[in-house]
Design an enzyme around this catalytic site. Structure first.
Site, PDB file in Angstrom:
ATOM      1  N   SER A   1       0.819  -1.207   0.000  1.00 39.31           N
ATOM      2  CA  SER A   1       0.000   0.000   0.000  1.00 39.31           C
ATOM      3  C   SER A   1       0.859   1.266   0.000  1.00 39.31           C
ATOM      4  O   SER A   1       1.957   1.291   0.550  1.00 39.31           O
ATOM      5  CB  SER A   1      -0.909   0.010   1.223  1.00 39.31           C
ATOM      6  OG  SER A   1      -0.151  -0.028   2.403  1.00 39.31           O
TER       7      SER A   1
ATOM      8  N   GLN B   1       1.721   4.637   1.473  1.00 42.79           N
ATOM      9  CA  GLN B   1       1.588   4.965   2.891  1.00 42.79           C
ATOM     10  C   GLN B   1       2.528   6.072   3.309  1.00 42.79           C
ATOM     11  O   GLN B   1       3.414   6.475   2.555  1.00 42.79           O
ATOM     12  CB  GLN B   1       1.883   3.724   3.723  1.00 42.79           C
ATOM     13  CG  GLN B   1       3.212   3.077   3.363  1.00 42.79           C
ATOM     14  CD  GLN B   1       3.433   1.753   4.070  1.00 42.79           C
ATOM     15  OE1 GLN B   1       4.293   1.648   4.920  1.00 42.79           O
ATOM     16  NE2 GLN B   1       2.652   0.740   3.727  1.00 42.79           N
TER      17      GLN B   1
ATOM     18  N   HIS C   1       4.271   7.545   7.352  1.00 47.40           N
ATOM     19  CA  HIS C   1       4.324   7.280   8.787  1.00 47.40           C
ATOM     20  C   HIS C   1       4.424   8.602   9.532  1.00 47.40           C
ATOM     21  O   HIS C   1       5.168   9.486   9.110  1.00 47.40           O
ATOM     22  CB  HIS C   1       5.515   6.374   9.110  1.00 47.40           C
ATOM     23  CG  HIS C   1       5.534   5.135   8.268  1.00 47.40           C
ATOM     24  ND1 HIS C   1       4.612   4.130   8.414  1.00 47.40           N
ATOM     25  CD2 HIS C   1       6.319   4.763   7.236  1.00 47.40           C
ATOM     26  CE1 HIS C   1       4.854   3.188   7.521  1.00 47.40           C
ATOM     27  NE2 HIS C   1       5.882   3.550   6.790  1.00 47.40           N
TER      28      HIS C   1
ATOM     29  N   LYS D   1       8.045   5.964  12.767  1.00 42.31           N
ATOM     30  CA  LYS D   1       8.500   4.768  12.078  1.00 42.31           C
ATOM     31  C   LYS D   1       9.292   5.131  10.822  1.00 42.31           C
ATOM     32  O   LYS D   1       8.857   4.840   9.701  1.00 42.31           O
ATOM     33  CB  LYS D   1       7.287   3.904  11.720  1.00 42.31           C
ATOM     34  CG  LYS D   1       7.653   2.490  11.298  1.00 42.31           C
ATOM     35  CD  LYS D   1       6.462   1.800  10.645  1.00 42.31           C
ATOM     36  CE  LYS D   1       6.807   0.390  10.252  1.00 42.31           C
ATOM     37  NZ  LYS D   1       5.996  -0.069   9.132  1.00 42.31           N
TER      38      LYS D   1
ATOM     39  N   GLU E   1      11.920   4.593   7.964  1.00 47.00           N
ATOM     40  CA  GLU E   1      12.311   3.323   7.330  1.00 47.00           C
ATOM     41  C   GLU E   1      13.369   3.597   6.264  1.00 47.00           C
ATOM     42  O   GLU E   1      13.355   4.658   5.643  1.00 47.00           O
ATOM     43  CB  GLU E   1      11.125   2.707   6.583  1.00 47.00           C
ATOM     44  CG  GLU E   1       9.955   2.334   7.437  1.00 47.00           C
ATOM     45  CD  GLU E   1       8.715   1.956   6.635  1.00 47.00           C
ATOM     46  OE1 GLU E   1       7.987   1.089   7.109  1.00 47.00           O
ATOM     47  OE2 GLU E   1       8.474   2.542   5.554  1.00 47.00           O
TER      48      GLU E   1
ATOM     49  N   HIS F   1       4.990   6.915   0.288  1.00 46.19           N
ATOM     50  CA  HIS F   1       5.843   5.948  -0.401  1.00 46.19           C
ATOM     51  C   HIS F   1       5.127   4.620  -0.579  1.00 46.19           C
ATOM     52  O   HIS F   1       4.120   4.352   0.081  1.00 46.19           O
ATOM     53  CB  HIS F   1       7.144   5.724   0.378  1.00 46.19           C
ATOM     54  CG  HIS F   1       6.922   5.212   1.777  1.00 46.19           C
ATOM     55  ND1 HIS F   1       6.670   6.056   2.840  1.00 46.19           N
ATOM     56  CD2 HIS F   1       6.893   3.970   2.297  1.00 46.19           C
ATOM     57  CE1 HIS F   1       6.510   5.343   3.947  1.00 46.19           C
ATOM     58  NE2 HIS F   1       6.634   4.058   3.644  1.00 46.19           N
TER      59      HIS F   1
ATOM     60  N   ARG G   1      -2.415   4.955   5.460  1.00 44.47           N
ATOM     61  CA  ARG G   1      -2.420   4.473   4.085  1.00 44.47           C
ATOM     62  C   ARG G   1      -3.075   5.466   3.123  1.00 44.47           C
ATOM     63  O   ARG G   1      -3.937   6.236   3.523  1.00 44.47           O
ATOM     64  CB  ARG G   1      -3.116   3.119   4.011  1.00 44.47           C
ATOM     65  CG  ARG G   1      -2.308   2.050   4.724  1.00 44.47           C
ATOM     66  CD  ARG G   1      -2.916   0.662   4.688  1.00 44.47           C
ATOM     67  NE  ARG G   1      -2.023  -0.259   5.397  1.00 44.47           N
ATOM     68  CZ  ARG G   1      -2.001  -0.398   6.711  1.00 44.47           C
ATOM     69  NH1 ARG G   1      -2.833   0.289   7.471  1.00 44.47           N
ATOM     70  NH2 ARG G   1      -1.136  -1.218   7.283  1.00 44.47           N
TER      71      ARG G   1
ATOM     72  N   LYS H   1      -7.372  -1.918   3.065  1.00 42.83           N
ATOM     73  CA  LYS H   1      -7.460  -1.544   4.478  1.00 42.83           C
ATOM     74  C   LYS H   1      -7.968  -0.121   4.661  1.00 42.83           C
ATOM     75  O   LYS H   1      -8.090   0.652   3.714  1.00 42.83           O
ATOM     76  CB  LYS H   1      -6.079  -1.678   5.131  1.00 42.83           C
ATOM     77  CG  LYS H   1      -5.585  -3.103   5.219  1.00 42.83           C
ATOM     78  CD  LYS H   1      -4.272  -3.146   5.990  1.00 42.83           C
ATOM     79  CE  LYS H   1      -3.633  -4.526   5.930  1.00 42.83           C
ATOM     80  NZ  LYS H   1      -2.222  -4.492   6.304  1.00 42.83           N
TER      81      LYS H   1
END
Ligand SMILES: [Zn+2]
Length: 421
Positions: free
Chosen positions: A108, A110, A112, A135, A137, A276, A295, A301
């Site tokens: 998906s 998304q 953060h 979060k 990444e 991203h 998301r 979802k």
């Protein structure tokens, strides 16, 4: 005898549906490399390998002399292994989760939240935001790896608004015109015009999205069937995403976000609020310990549209590659050090002509993954050298120096996650 600070781990595989199947997956191949007993099911997806102490995937310790069964249990009872600063800063927990991902179908789109927003969201809606942590990444390609990352330069989006009328229809004339006019303006006007365009897309009625997407898919398919190249509007990618997620709003996101094709060793860093998505390929990934994801499409979802549209960094930028620095002490070491405290990733590429290689001691617990090559590892606290080959994973306690003997003429490729405060 001092407590043993170095030991091999058996890591947890996650069979999420989006993963590559069987031995097509680098996750499965690494698993088979390290454990000849491992049976790979060709009809099963091998999506992620978790190298860490997360409660939903705590690594098992492969050493009979150690009484604890998992890395999480061991760290809880041997807090000094984290390093003094890490232990205090992160409340006695390993601050990062290290992974290998093998992506077959897009994940998906998304973003953060940053720490401040994560705390707020967790308080307001803990059912959607399970913890109060940020979060960040980082993904480093193992094979050619495709992803979406950050907003494109405005000129590119404006071009798509002309070339893709279905996209423009959802954005609306007012917002599209505002975006075009912002091109010669300051960054604040750009951000506000971009936010307006993106919000219009995300708030479009589902029925209208499906109609416009169907029109676009039909148009691209007809042109492709007639032998015309539609790559100026990413025809192939649009069809591919639509096949994976029919009628999904996220299919249009490719006209907003940069499409990155990473070569092995190249990286992208996903800081807070940057939209991203991972589309295809294998990578190592390191992240702060959190599950907070907002998301924006390519998903069945829950999408929290108001939070999403409010939080994103509307900063257009072409340059989304994250470059490592070359270590001054070690010619074989590249360091990917993102501007967050939670983790740093190192890549070690040692030519097969070298017979012995020293892994630098750092004031942090670390986890090492062998992607290629064969070694035995020894350290002051280890009695018998530990053999490691492709797929092997090693835990190293803080300030422990590890010496590797190369036992095969192959070049050695390893990744290491740690926390340099
Ligand atoms: Zn993410």
């Amino acid at each position: 005898m001092a407590v043993q600070q170095v030991f091999p781990l058996s890591c947890v595989v996650q069979h999420y549906a989006w993963g590559k199947m069987g031995s097509n997956s680098e996750v499965a191949r690494l698993l088979a490399g390290s454990d000849p007993q491992a049976r790979i099911s060709e009809d099963k997806p091998y999506a992620e390998l978790w190298m860490g102490s997360h409660p939903r995937g705590d690594a098992k310790i492969l050493d009979n002399c150690i009484s604890q069964k998992t890395l999480g249990q061991w760290i809880a009872e041997n807090q000094d292994c984290l390093g003094s600063k890490v232990k205090d800063t992160f409340n006695g927990k390993l601050p990062f989760l290290f992974k290998v991902l093998s992506v077959e179908t897009a994940l998906s789109i998304q973003a953060h939240p940053n720490k401040e927003l994560a705390e707020k969201l967790h308080l307001q809606a803990p059912q959607h935001y399970p913890d109060a942590n940020h979060k960040p990444e980082m993904a480093i390609a193992l094979t050619s790896f495709q992803g979406l990352c950050g907003f494109r330069p405005i000129e590119e989006i404006v071009t798509f608004l002309t070339k893709v009328p279905e996209f423009r229809f959802l954005i609306g004339d007012n917002a599209a015109t505002q975006l075009k006019q912002s091109m010669n303006s300051d960054s604040q006007s750009v951000a506000s015009a971009l936010q307006s365009c993106f919000s219009h897309l995300m708030k479009s009625e589902k029925k209208v999205v499906v109609e416009q997407l169907n029109l676009l898919v039909k148009r691209i398919s007809q042109q492709v069937a007639a032998g015309n190249n539609m790559e100026d509007i990413y025809g192939d990618l649009l069809l591919q995403l639509h096949q994976q997620y029919p009628g999904d709003i996220g299919c249009f996101a490719i006209y907003f976000l940069n499409l990155l094709a990473l070569k092995p060793g190249e990286a992208m860093f996903l800081e807070a609020n940057v939209p991203h998505a991972y589309l295809k390929g294998d990578c190592v990934e390191c992240m702060a310990c959190s599950d907070n994801t907002v998301r924006a499409g390519l998903t069945p979802k829950f999408i929290d549209v108001p939070t999403l549209c409010e939080m994103l960094s509307y900063i257009p930028s072409k340059d989304r590659l994250f470059l490592p620095t070359q270590s001054l002490e070690d010619p074989y070491l590249s360091i990917y050090d993102p501007p967050v405290p939670d983790f740093t990733v190192m890549r070690m590429e040692v030519p097969g002509s070298i017979t012995e290689y020293k892994v630098l001691a750092v004031d942090s617990a670390s986890i090492v993954l062998v992607v290629q090559g064969r070694v035995t590892a020894s350290s002051p606290t280890v009695q018998t050298p530990i053999p490691l080959q492709r797929g092997g994973v090693l835990f190293i306690g803080a300030n422990e120096s590890v010496s590797l003997k190369l036992t095969a003429p192959d070049d050695l490729l390893m990744f290491r996650a740690c926390c340099l405060l």
